[in-house]
Scaffold this active site. Structure first.
Site, PDB file in Angstrom:
ATOM      1  N   GLY A   1       0.732  -1.206  -0.150  1.00  0.00           N
ATOM      2  CA  GLY A   1      -0.093   0.173   0.060  1.00  0.00           C
ATOM      3  C   GLY A   1       0.951   1.193   0.263  1.00  0.00           C
ATOM      4  O   GLY A   1       0.443   2.421  -0.682  1.00  0.00           O
TER       5      GLY A   1
ATOM      6  N   CYS B   1       2.581   5.545  16.720  1.00  0.00           N
ATOM      7  CA  CYS B   1       3.370   5.631  17.835  1.00  0.00           C
ATOM      8  C   CYS B   1       3.914   4.520  18.634  1.00  0.00           C
ATOM      9  O   CYS B   1       3.236   3.496  18.915  1.00  0.00           O
ATOM     10  CB  CYS B   1       2.463   6.689  19.041  1.00  0.00           C
ATOM     11  SG  CYS B   1       1.836   5.721  20.647  1.00  0.00           S
TER      12      CYS B   1
ATOM     13  N   ALA C   1      -1.966  -6.137   0.244  1.00  0.00           N
ATOM     14  CA  ALA C   1      -2.722  -7.390   0.552  1.00  0.00           C
ATOM     15  C   ALA C   1      -2.876  -7.714   2.065  1.00  0.00           C
ATOM     16  O   ALA C   1      -3.653  -8.646   2.453  1.00  0.00           O
ATOM     17  CB  ALA C   1      -1.952  -8.502  -0.192  1.00  0.00           C
ATOM     18  N   HIS C   2      -1.719  -7.251   2.691  1.00  0.00           N
ATOM     19  CA  HIS C   2      -1.792  -8.073   4.211  1.00  0.00           C
ATOM     20  C   HIS C   2      -2.685  -7.629   4.940  1.00  0.00           C
ATOM     21  O   HIS C   2      -2.925  -8.100   6.239  1.00  0.00           O
ATOM     22  CB  HIS C   2      -0.116  -7.830   4.907  1.00  0.00           C
ATOM     23  CG  HIS C   2       0.031  -6.272   5.394  1.00  0.00           C
ATOM     24  ND1 HIS C   2      -0.198  -6.130   6.463  1.00  0.00           N
ATOM     25  CD2 HIS C   2       0.516  -5.289   4.669  1.00  0.00           C
ATOM     26  CE1 HIS C   2       0.059  -4.686   6.735  1.00  0.00           C
ATOM     27  NE2 HIS C   2       0.545  -4.465   5.567  1.00  0.00           N
TER      28      HIS C   2
HETATM   29  C1  LIG Z   1      -1.206  -0.594   6.298  1.00  0.00           C
HETATM   30  C2  LIG Z   1      -1.838   0.847   5.505  1.00  0.00           C
HETATM   31  C3  LIG Z   1      -0.935   1.476   4.454  1.00  0.00           C
HETATM   32  C4  LIG Z   1       0.264   0.811   4.085  1.00  0.00           C
HETATM   33  O1  LIG Z   1       0.170  -0.321   3.359  1.00  0.00           O
HETATM   34  P1  LIG Z   1       1.529  -1.328   3.428  1.00  0.00           P
HETATM   35  O2  LIG Z   1       0.937  -2.469   2.293  1.00  0.00           O
HETATM   36  O3  LIG Z   1       1.718  -1.929   4.858  1.00  0.00           O
HETATM   37  O4  LIG Z   1       2.624  -0.596   2.847  1.00  0.00           O
HETATM   38  C5  LIG Z   1      -1.362   2.510   3.633  1.00  0.00           C
HETATM   39  N1  LIG Z   1      -2.569   3.113   4.407  1.00  0.00           N
HETATM   40  C6  LIG Z   1      -3.309   2.486   5.046  1.00  0.00           C
HETATM   41  C7  LIG Z   1      -4.827   3.172   5.329  1.00  0.00           C
HETATM   42  C8  LIG Z   1      -3.066   1.291   5.748  1.00  0.00           C
HETATM   43  O5  LIG Z   1      -3.799   1.071   6.519  1.00  0.00           O
END
Ligand SMILES: *Cc1c(COP(=O)(O)O)cnc(C)c1O
Length: 388
Positions: free
Chosen positions: A77, A333, A208-209
């Protein structure tokens, strides 16, 4: 007093990450062994792997009502957000514009820190305020769109407070004004059906996670109606928009996780919403100086978040962990960094509340008994920490 020697632990932090579904793991394992080829290779090993990647691309696109060629696989993400924002800003710069970008006060750091950095580099980025419920008023966006506005970026559903934004309405405003609309749907994708066409979203980030898929893979889905400048350069993968050998197991796993999600979304969301509502109704009613944060009615079905007056979030998390509950403060945090939540401050909370945030997010393995134990133990833990 909760028994701190309790062996069993309860995971209530599904907004941070989710366990990978066993079916997804099975599909991935095959890509590490049987179909291990590099999808860029022209021989059969490569072509078999490429077929899997292209099947996954079709499947991911269909889930969001986009076209297969719109899907750019990324490392997650964060990278998708960076590509959407930096790629659009660089595209505008190429056509000689000083770009203006609107983002909101409730963005994930992957968006907000990116916008702050672009600001230092000379891009005009502007932070749009939010209401006390953490929701963006579409009029606040409308009023700020200027002649050189190239992009509006609004988080679909917030990770810290669970509030869902009126993205369809904001999308329509952007469409009318000829401005690109990006939404970070990393949290939302796990729970809400998203139709990019209907919501007028030009760029959508997923990871995906957060929906029972693997870590280290995500996608930016982009309708191809703008100039996007790649931010990772090298080979010609992903339609020349993101270089690097494809993470075949990750991509296949992400598609498999989304397919599973589609099947169960409605019933599972209703189940989770019942657990959430028990948390939301019980916790502020049984603990003094504790409030629900975020919207009551427009929030993710699995998300409950609170602020406790004069109670440091990290102490609360440590005590909960000792009692067997894995929760979060919702912000970045970390231990030893007791900063108040920027998002709660932006929503108008005083520091004495903004330093005491607690996020409880339920998911596939959460039972009603888990929630019952938490609502029973939490008041005891809070009283002990506060000394009243
Ligand atoms: C977890 C998250 C991300 C980051 O995604 P990753 O795949 O962990 O890099 C970005 N935006 C939101 C709203 C998230 O919850």
């Amino acid at each position: 007093m909760p028994d701190i020697r309790k062996q069993s632990r309860t995971y209530l932090d599904y907004a941070a990450t989710t366990p990978v579904h066993p079916e997804v793991i099975d599909r991935m394992v095959a890509c590490y062994s049987a179909t291990f080829g590099n999808p860029s290779s022209s021989h059969q090993y490569g072509q078999e792997a490429d077929n899997l990647v292209e099947e996954a691309r079709q499947s991911v696109a269909a889930h969001f009502n986009a076209r297969a060629e719109d899907v750019i696989f990324t490392s997650g993400g964060t990278e998708a957000d960076n590509l959407a924002i930096r790629g659009t800003a660089a595209g505008a710069q190429r056509s000689g514009k000083t770009a203006h970008i609107l983002y909101t006060a409730v963005e994930h750091h992957a968006v907000s820190v990116t916008c702050e950095q672009l600001h230092i580099a000379g891009v005009e980025t502007e932070r749009v305020p939010v209401g006390a419920d953490g929701i963006v008023d579409p009029d606040e966006i409308r009023q700020r769109i200027r002649q050189n506005t190239v992009l509006v970026t609004v988080i679909f559903a917030n990770n810290e407070i669970g509030s869902i934004n009126p993205v369809g309405e904001i999308g329509r405003i952007c469409r009318e004004r000829g401005v690109l609309f990006h939404s970070d749907a990393v949290q939302a994708a796990a729970h809400l059906p998203i139709n990019m066409d209907k919501e007028s979203i030009d760029l959508l980030s997923i990871g995906a996670h957060k929906f029972y898929g693997p870590k280290g893979v995500g996608a930016l889905i982009w309708r191809g109606n703008s100039i996007l400048v790649p931010q990772i350069t090298g080979g010609r993968q992903e339609n020349d928009l993101r270089a690097g050998t494809s993470n075949v197991p990750g991509i296949v796993g992400m598609a498999a996780a989304l397919e599973r999600l589609t099947e169960g979304m409605g019933a599972e969301s209703r189940r989770l919403a019942q657990l959430r509502d028990k948390l939301i109704e019980t916790i502020p009613a049984t603990i003094t100086d504790c409030v629900l944060t975020g919207s009551k009615n427009h929030r993710l079905p699995n998300h409950a978040s609170f602020a406790f007056r004069n109670l440091e979030a990290n102490r609360m998390l440590a005590a909960l962990d000792m009692a067997g509950f894995a929760c979060s403060s919702g912000s970045a945090c970390k231990t030893g960094d007791p900063q108040p939540s920027e998002i709660l401050l932006a929503m108008g909370y005083a520091r004495e509340y903004a330093s005491g945030s607690l996020r409880i997010t339920v998911g596939s393995a959460t039972t009603e008994a888990d929630v019952d134990r938490l609502v029973q133990d939490l008041p005891v833990i809070v009283r002990r920490l506060r000394g009243y």
